[in-house]
Design an enzyme around this catalytic site. Structure first.
Site, PDB file in Angstrom:
ATOM      1  N   HIS B 265       0.830  -1.204   0.000  1.00  0.00           N
ATOM      2  CA  HIS B 265       0.000   0.000   0.000  1.00  0.00           C
ATOM      3  C   HIS B 265       0.871   1.264   0.000  1.00  0.00           C
ATOM      4  CE1 HIS B 265      -3.678   2.315   1.188  1.00  0.00           C
ATOM      5  NE2 HIS B 265      -2.771   3.109   1.738  1.00  0.00           N
ATOM      6  N   GLU B 266       1.804   1.302   0.926  1.00  0.00           N
ATOM      7  CA  GLU B 266       2.639   2.512   1.030  1.00  0.00           C
ATOM      8  C   GLU B 266       3.531   2.676  -0.196  1.00  0.00           C
ATOM      9  OE1 GLU B 266       1.723   4.559   3.197  1.00  0.00           O
ATOM     10  OE2 GLU B 266       0.558   3.188   4.458  1.00  0.00           O
ATOM     11  N   HIS B 269       1.725   4.675  -2.703  1.00  0.00           N
ATOM     12  CA  HIS B 269       1.848   6.119  -2.443  1.00  0.00           C
ATOM     13  C   HIS B 269       3.237   6.636  -2.853  1.00  0.00           C
ATOM     14  CE1 HIS B 269      -1.901   6.857  -0.361  1.00  0.00           C
ATOM     15  NE2 HIS B 269      -1.670   5.961   0.583  1.00  0.00           N
TER      16      HIS B 269
END
Lengths: 495, 495
Positions: B265-266, B269
């Site tokens: 997920h990170e 980003h």
């Protein structure tokens, strides 16, 4: 006066905050920042540095310091008086050095470190020479700008790192080193090895070294809620306050002792910073009072405690537990002897306790001559090699292992090296005084090092920068500086 | 104009540098700073924040922005025009909100986060209520200060996080969620478990999880010379530029998937930030254009790629290699099904892909009513519980697992939550468009995710903040926002 005090304190708050940011940035750059980001972060650093310069040179702030200094007697707070004296001294930089020269020099030494690193890598002194010439020339000019009735020539630079220590004091010290220690060292190191090299054969996985590092932090009471142990290319200590002082080490799989002793060394520095009275955290008096006193704490931890037989009697079992295979054939005695071997070597940071000050002596003599102009940069390598040969008894074959080995001059640090040797000498004197109050060996044998920390806090650390190195020595030892403790200690240990 | 441009650019340089410092400090506080130092560092942070406020509100800077905005047509550089538009919009804060209220609010929300954390810990909403009431009251006032002809009420706050998305747009979106998704979710989650819970029984040593984390960074081409993977209490992404964007994860020995999916997920980003055009690094246009678009990238990585069968077909063997004992009885199919299970749950950050948007829906409806004044803070827990019951089909037994679970409101973030759900919907729409150009499943099966990154760079990332979310959607998908892609995707996957 009230008004000036307010201006001073308001500005100080900002200076502390900017200092904090710049400190954090340096810490990050050395330990964690991704490689590709260094140019970007260095640009941001430059902007903040310039902002800080503006704050520090703001005429209102300068005026406040001057007025407070002129009316020092009206101030009640003794610490605040000291702080104003320091601030007034610092003003020299702003008042006497033209701003553009100062900023240009900042850029020069930033560039200088890169050029040095490359030159060292390529063993190419000539590539570095023109930059070093510029740096030396600026420092000669700086000396002229900052000279006072009391401080002339190289003294100006020496005094920046060790207040009250100029050529006169250092000459006395280094003469003792030269006359009493150097012949002894050459004699000791002329014998054939009297130690086993078995330790150099082992491979020590880094996970195990880290585990022992954590153990050492417990042993030395390096408080993890106020500190961090991390990795960097070269070990260092870096902090801001009595609540945050961090250290790094470097792990080599084939060299167990390197991380062990760098960790202990840096903890000596860190505990000094952490044990400064917390009342100084928001002032300019937080932190070690001088490089020499700082180095005395790290050297005492590293050499006088960390390389003592008592210490390893207690802690070698833990090391055996972590590295049972690698150490099974190495006795405590062999281990102890190996870590205290004395050898002629070329690289200062790898030098042992006995020969170390001779490496510094070489640099001291060279700096003295460089700043006075008696020695030209182009003649540096030759002079370096001949002094090494004379004092350390070993001649470098390349500049990489000679004059190019240290970063300091490329960053404009002249007057810094001598404090390294002074630190060891302070350490011997302070240790001796401490040993009158507490039986240090017994404390070490009882694994109760917090007693040592407590003594050092009370007699050295808590004062922060509110006392000069000379005052600290008086408080801690009730004597003036006396290098004979150092010479005696080394002769006793290495005889 | 030249003069205004210079003032703007010179000031921007400073704002970037201060922003950098504040970013680094936050990063350090979350990942490394020793506990005892947090109060000290927060004091320094406050000083810098105040300095930054001074710079941003300097009348000369404000004037420059206003003049440039008035003469936007005279500017050639399209990006610079956008930047000035943004800057002008930001001026509202400085011009319309009284400075002391603004600074007081800054302190309130700093305190607020601590009070919230304690209240959550103690499951004590009442201890938090008065502070939250103050925060809500300020946001109601803020809305009044900042209202324009176009933006009224809650729209003012929503628009801060997602330009162009107000109550009208969100109502349309959440109505789709409510009408088309909610019944489907209640239906799916009413069935008995159709997955094996074997994975919840294993213990996965952190060293192994870290090893797999490093492997994932390779798989997703998260460039280690521009990024760092570290640990923090809650995973996050944080960066400054196309050369430095860092992520964190959190390891739980009894929950392997937690670190795996938070890392993926990170990285979604981080890769967005790293792939912004480097020309924006020194401008205010670097970084993701909105929270929604940002979340679309992380959700796409985490859910649409990271939870796909194709992905684990390729990478499950690596996981088996690291955890052979723990996984030996778990087939790829079981593993896949477990990570894609759908359950009614109480905690948003633990919610699965299917139920997630319903958690957000609850918050959206509450915020709308809080800001308009229709709902009082004291009635929050009751309303929370009834909405959870209605949409998610599960009623919290305590406020800790209810209204107290999220930090956002304590930090004054109203209008933030809705972007989380929007992100998933954007992701489905963008994925669909990408899949027309490249066969995503095939790319994943070929372990060639850099192709996905390249497509995203070209169609989403490189623009930084030079395009609005709506413009990005047009560029990437040639369509306006259409939540049906999202609903279709979920129905297909979970039917």
């Amino acid at each position: 006066m009230e008004n000036y005090i307010n201006i001073y304190k308001e500005t100080r708050k900002k200076i502390k905050a900017y200092g904090y940011m710049m400190w954090l940035m340096s810490w990050d750059r050395e330990t964690e920042a991704p490689k590709a980001s260094l140019a970007y972060s260095s640009k941001q650093f430059g902007v903040i540095q310039e902002e800080l310069y503006k704050i520090e040179s703001d005429p209102k702030f300068v005026e406040a310091i001057e007025k407070l200094y002129e009316n020092l007697n009206e101030l009640d707070d003794q610490d605040f008086k000291v702080e104003i004296k320091h601030a007034y001294k610092e003003l020299r930089m702003i008042k006497k050095v033209p701003k553009d020269e100062y900023l240009a020099y900042g850029k020069l030494i930033q560039k200088g470190s890169h050029i040095w690193a490359e030159a060292k890598e390529n063993n190419d002194f000539e590539a570095y020479r023109p930059t070093l010439e510029e740096i030396v020339a600026f420092n000669q000019k700086l000396v002229k700008y900052l000279e006072t009735d009391e401080l002339k020539g190289y003294d100006v630079l020496l005094d920046m790192y060790e207040e009250g220590f100029g050529v006169k004091e250092y000459d006395l010290f280094f003469n003792t080193v030269k006359e009493e220690l150097a012949p002894f060292v050459l004699e000791v190191t002329s014998h054939k090895d009297r130690f086993s090299r078995k330790l150099t054969k082992g491979i020590f996985p880094i996970a195990g070294q880290k585990e022992f590092g954590n153990y050492l932090m417990e042993v030395f009471n390096y408080d993890q809620t106020k500190g961090v142990l991390k990795e960097s290319a070269h070990p260092f200590t870096s902090g801001t306050s009595s609540v945050d002082t961090r250290i790094t080490t470097h792990y080599h799989e084939d060299n167990l002792l390197s991380s062990v002793f760098s960790t202990i060394h840096e903890m000596g520095h860190a505990i000094y910073e952490l044990q400064c009275d917390e009342k100084y955290d928001d002032t300019m008096l937080h932190g070690g009072t001088s490089l020499g006193i700082h180095e005395s704490e790290s050297r005492m931890f590293e050499n006088m405690i960390g390389r003592s037989y008592a210490f390893w009697k207690v802690h070698y079992p833990k090391l055996l537990e972590i590295f049972p295979k690698q150490l099974k054939n190495i006795t405590l005695e062999e281990f102890y002897k190996f870590m205290n071997r004395a050898e002629r070597s070329l690289i200062r940071i790898e030098a042992d306790e006995l020969t170390y000050s001779l490496h510094v002596l070489v640099r001291y003599e060279i700096e003295k001559q460089l700043i006075s102009g008696k020695l030209k940069v182009k003649d540096l390598p030759k002079r370096w090699n001949s002094l090494m040969s004379k004092y350390v008894g070993k001649r470098p074959k390349t500049d990489k292992e000679g004059v190019l080995q240290d970063i300091h001059w490329s960053g404009g640090s002249f007057g810094y090296f001598p404090t390294y040797a002074l630190g060891s000498a302070y350490a011997a004197q302070i240790y001796q005084a401490m040993n009158k109050d507490i039986n240090v060996e017994e404390v070490v044998l009882n694994n109760d090092i917090k007693q040592i920390n407590a003594w050092l806090k009370e007699h050295v650390h808590k004062f922060g920068q509110s006392k000069t190195p000379k005052e600290i020595l008086q408080i801690a030892t009730h004597e003036d500086f006396d290098p004979s403790y150092y010479v005696d200690y080394l002769k006793r240990k290495f005889s």
